[in-house]
Design a protein around this motif. Structure first.
Motif, PDB file in Angstrom:
ATOM      1  N   ALA A   1      57.070  95.675  25.322  1.00  0.00           N
ATOM      2  CA  ALA A   1      55.898  95.242  24.552  1.00  0.00           C
ATOM      3  C   ALA A   1      56.345  94.595  23.247  1.00  0.00           C
ATOM      4  O   ALA A   1      57.429  94.878  22.739  1.00  0.00           O
ATOM      5  CB  ALA A   1      55.014  96.451  24.234  1.00  0.00           C
ATOM      6  N   GLU A   2      55.493  93.735  22.734  1.00  0.00           N
ATOM      7  CA  GLU A   2      55.684  93.248  21.367  1.00  0.00           C
ATOM      8  C   GLU A   2      54.990  94.247  20.457  1.00  0.00           C
ATOM      9  O   GLU A   2      53.819  94.581  20.684  1.00  0.00           O
ATOM     10  CB  GLU A   2      54.974  91.899  21.180  1.00  0.00           C
ATOM     11  CG  GLU A   2      55.815  90.690  21.397  1.00  0.00           C
ATOM     12  CD  GLU A   2      55.070  89.429  20.987  1.00  0.00           C
ATOM     13  OE1 GLU A   2      54.205  88.964  21.751  1.00  0.00           O
ATOM     14  OE2 GLU A   2      55.353  88.905  19.899  1.00  0.00           O
ATOM     15  N   THR A   3      55.645  94.701  19.432  1.00  0.00           N
ATOM     16  CA  THR A   3      55.050  95.718  18.553  1.00  0.00           C
ATOM     17  C   THR A   3      53.773  95.167  17.914  1.00  0.00           C
ATOM     18  O   THR A   3      52.731  95.827  17.919  1.00  0.00           O
ATOM     19  CB  THR A   3      56.058  96.138  17.466  1.00  0.00           C
ATOM     20  OG1 THR A   3      57.345  96.251  18.060  1.00  0.00           O
ATOM     21  CG2 THR A   3      55.658  97.450  16.814  1.00  0.00           C
TER      22      THR A   3
ATOM     23  N   LEU B   1      61.168  97.117  22.894  1.00  0.00           N
ATOM     24  CA  LEU B   1      60.238  96.360  22.040  1.00  0.00           C
ATOM     25  C   LEU B   1      60.803  94.972  21.762  1.00  0.00           C
ATOM     26  O   LEU B   1      62.013  94.804  21.550  1.00  0.00           O
ATOM     27  CB  LEU B   1      59.974  97.102  20.730  1.00  0.00           C
ATOM     28  CG  LEU B   1      59.170  98.402  20.885  1.00  0.00           C
ATOM     29  CD1 LEU B   1      58.922  99.051  19.520  1.00  0.00           C
ATOM     30  CD2 LEU B   1      57.840  98.183  21.605  1.00  0.00           C
ATOM     31  N   ASP B   2      59.908  94.004  21.783  1.00  0.00           N
ATOM     32  CA  ASP B   2      60.255  92.635  21.435  1.00  0.00           C
ATOM     33  C   ASP B   2      59.796  92.407  20.003  1.00  0.00           C
ATOM     34  O   ASP B   2      58.592  92.316  19.737  1.00  0.00           O
ATOM     35  CB  ASP B   2      59.560  91.683  22.415  1.00  0.00           C
ATOM     36  CG  ASP B   2      59.826  90.210  22.105  1.00  0.00           C
ATOM     37  OD1 ASP B   2      60.236  89.908  20.966  1.00  0.00           O
ATOM     38  OD2 ASP B   2      59.607  89.378  23.002  1.00  0.00           O
ATOM     39  N   GLU B   3      60.748  92.381  19.095  1.00  0.00           N
ATOM     40  CA  GLU B   3      60.417  92.106  17.690  1.00  0.00           C
ATOM     41  C   GLU B   3      61.012  90.768  17.256  1.00  0.00           C
ATOM     42  O   GLU B   3      61.357  90.568  16.093  1.00  0.00           O
ATOM     43  CB  GLU B   3      60.858  93.275  16.795  1.00  0.00           C
ATOM     44  CG  GLU B   3      60.094  94.547  17.106  1.00  0.00           C
ATOM     45  CD  GLU B   3      59.854  95.469  15.911  1.00  0.00           C
ATOM     46  OE1 GLU B   3      60.375  95.183  14.810  1.00  0.00           O
ATOM     47  OE2 GLU B   3      59.154  96.490  16.080  1.00  0.00           O
ATOM     48  N   VAL B   4      61.134  89.864  18.235  1.00  0.00           N
ATOM     49  CA  VAL B   4      61.675  88.530  17.925  1.00  0.00           C
ATOM     50  C   VAL B   4      60.843  87.872  16.826  1.00  0.00           C
ATOM     51  O   VAL B   4      61.370  87.252  15.907  1.00  0.00           O
ATOM     52  CB  VAL B   4      61.702  87.667  19.212  1.00  0.00           C
ATOM     53  CG1 VAL B   4      61.902  86.190  18.894  1.00  0.00           C
ATOM     54  CG2 VAL B   4      62.798  88.165  20.146  1.00  0.00           C
ATOM     55  N   MET B   5      59.524  88.046  16.920  1.00  0.00           N
ATOM     56  CA  MET B   5      58.652  87.413  15.943  1.00  0.00           C
ATOM     57  C   MET B   5      58.251  88.380  14.817  1.00  0.00           C
ATOM     58  O   MET B   5      58.260  88.017  13.650  1.00  0.00           O
ATOM     59  CB  MET B   5      57.399  86.919  16.657  1.00  0.00           C
ATOM     60  CG  MET B   5      57.005  85.544  16.250  1.00  0.00           C
ATOM     61  SD  MET B   5      55.687  84.959  17.301  1.00  0.00           S
ATOM     62  CE  MET B   5      55.408  83.425  16.469  1.00  0.00           C
ATOM     63  N   CYS B   6      57.876  89.593  15.190  1.00  0.00           N
ATOM     64  CA  CYS B   6      57.264  90.496  14.195  1.00  0.00           C
ATOM     65  C   CYS B   6      58.291  91.325  13.419  1.00  0.00           C
ATOM     66  O   CYS B   6      57.930  91.970  12.437  1.00  0.00           O
ATOM     67  CB  CYS B   6      56.244  91.403  14.870  1.00  0.00           C
ATOM     68  SG  CYS B   6      56.944  92.512  16.110  1.00  0.00           S
TER      69      CYS B   6
ATOM     70  N   ILE C   1      65.603  91.163  18.625  1.00  0.00           N
ATOM     71  CA  ILE C   1      65.284  90.506  17.352  1.00  0.00           C
ATOM     72  C   ILE C   1      65.871  89.095  17.374  1.00  0.00           C
ATOM     73  O   ILE C   1      66.816  88.817  18.128  1.00  0.00           O
ATOM     74  CB  ILE C   1      65.835  91.285  16.128  1.00  0.00           C
ATOM     75  CG1 ILE C   1      67.325  91.626  16.317  1.00  0.00           C
ATOM     76  CG2 ILE C   1      65.029  92.548  15.890  1.00  0.00           C
ATOM     77  CD1 ILE C   1      67.961  92.293  15.098  1.00  0.00           C
ATOM     78  N   ALA C   2      65.313  88.226  16.576  1.00  0.00           N
ATOM     79  CA  ALA C   2      65.877  86.872  16.502  1.00  0.00           C
ATOM     80  C   ALA C   2      65.393  86.155  15.241  1.00  0.00           C
ATOM     81  O   ALA C   2      66.041  86.266  14.208  1.00  0.00           O
ATOM     82  CB  ALA C   2      65.541  86.054  17.740  1.00  0.00           C
ATOM     83  N   LYS C   3      64.239  85.520  15.312  1.00  0.00           N
ATOM     84  CA  LYS C   3      63.853  84.533  14.294  1.00  0.00           C
ATOM     85  C   LYS C   3      64.236  84.908  12.858  1.00  0.00           C
ATOM     86  O   LYS C   3      65.007  84.207  12.221  1.00  0.00           O
ATOM     87  CB  LYS C   3      62.354  84.256  14.385  1.00  0.00           C
ATOM     88  CG  LYS C   3      61.935  83.826  15.795  1.00  0.00           C
ATOM     89  CD  LYS C   3      60.485  83.453  15.857  1.00  0.00           C
ATOM     90  CE  LYS C   3      59.968  83.327  17.277  1.00  0.00           C
ATOM     91  NZ  LYS C   3      60.632  82.342  18.126  1.00  0.00           N
ATOM     92  N   GLY C   4      63.692  86.014  12.355  1.00  0.00           N
ATOM     93  CA  GLY C   4      63.939  86.388  10.967  1.00  0.00           C
ATOM     94  C   GLY C   4      65.355  86.863  10.699  1.00  0.00           C
ATOM     95  O   GLY C   4      65.772  86.958   9.548  1.00  0.00           O
TER      96      GLY C   4
END
Ligand code: PLP
Length: 267
Positions: A28-30, A62-67, A90-93
């Motif tokens: 899930a995305e958090t 958890l997908d926290e690539v964005m959040c 994780i990625a973007k930030g």
């Protein structure tokens, strides 16, 4: 339905899946990002998911690539849910866009299992662990923690929330204003009272994107918010170094972008 009843319903659905199928992991995305538009989880949802995963031997990914990486006001978005996942992407930030870099963090139990087993994790990309990308990410993380950049997110986020609500609470086509930290979205609807979405053929999100760009605002409008086809929202995610005046500018330009000045053809 109350939020507590909704969590009960979702937990029952998930448990049924775990009982009926052989499940290795729940992903899930958090805080759901581009697809739903900055939707924070209902209070208590992830605690129940964590309990169910533990009880049924299912990994929580958890997908926290964005959040993640501060976007929601804490380094990890899941901190605010009082749970810890088994794996988190994780990625973007992580490199703040200065370097292309992503990472998968795993819990000690998983790392130990691999180490105590074959000791070999067959996985890789040509440029995995690239030194320049890692150096960029490290520099970003130092600024986040040592220079107090992360600490700006929560107060600036509260300020952005206030500005968005002041500007758009009564807007005829804004059905919801939601988000966390510096990660906010407006849900755009045809009718504010009923939350009826716009006809998808009107491609309202595409118009908003064009108008925002013309106004000088880079934001992230998307369609399919409600069911993959219907629904429109626009996501904003200003940089953690933004000044108050830039948040005002963001809100002004967003108002121009969602004014939908040209009449919409009848759906
Ligand atoms: C939440 C989320 N997960 C994963 C991805 C994909 O990440 P990548 O392009 O690094 O594979 C994105 C891309 O926007 C995303 O928003």
């Amino acid at each position: 339905m109350s939020e507590a009843a909704y969590v009960d319903r979702l937990a029952a659905e998930l448990e049924q899946e775990f009982q009926e199928k052989s499940v290795i992991a729940f992903v899930a995305e958090t805080v759901a990002g581009a697809t739903l538009g900055a939707v924070p989880p209902v209070p208590g949802y992830f605690k129940r998911v964590r309990e169910l995963c533990d009880r049924h031997g299912v990994l929580l990914i958890l997908d926290e690539v964005m959040c993640g990486m501060g976007r929601c006001g804490t380094l990890w978005a899941f901190e605010q849910e009082g749970i810890v996942p088994d794996l988190v992407a994780i990625a973007k930030g992580l490199g703040a866009g200065y370097q292309p870099i992503g990472a998968l963090m795993v819990s000690k139990g998983i790392a130990d299992t691999i180490q105590g087993g074959s000791g070999f994790f067959q996985h890789g990309h040509t440029y995995i662990g690239h030194a320049a990308a890692c150096a960029g990410a490290l520099a970003v993380q130092k600024r986040l923690h040592e220079d107090g950049v992360l600490a700006r997110v929560a107060p600036l986020g509260r300020s952005l929330e206030k500005k968005l609500k002041e500007a758009f609470d009564d807007h005829p086509h804004v059905g919801d204003i939601r988000g966390r930290g510096l990660f906010w979205a407006l849900e755009l609807v045809e009718d504010r009272a009923t939350k009826k979405p716009f006809d998808p053929e009107l491609r309202v999100h595409a118009r908003v994107k064009r108008e925002a760009l013309e106004a000088g605002l880079l934001c992230y409008p998307m369609g399919g918010t409600v069911d993959g086809v219907q629904g429109d929202h626009v996501l904003v995610a200003p940089p953690f170094i933004a000044a108050e005046a830039q948040l005002d500018e963001l809100v002004d330009k967003l108002a121009t972008a969602i004014a939908l000045r040209e009449p919409l053809p009848a759906g």
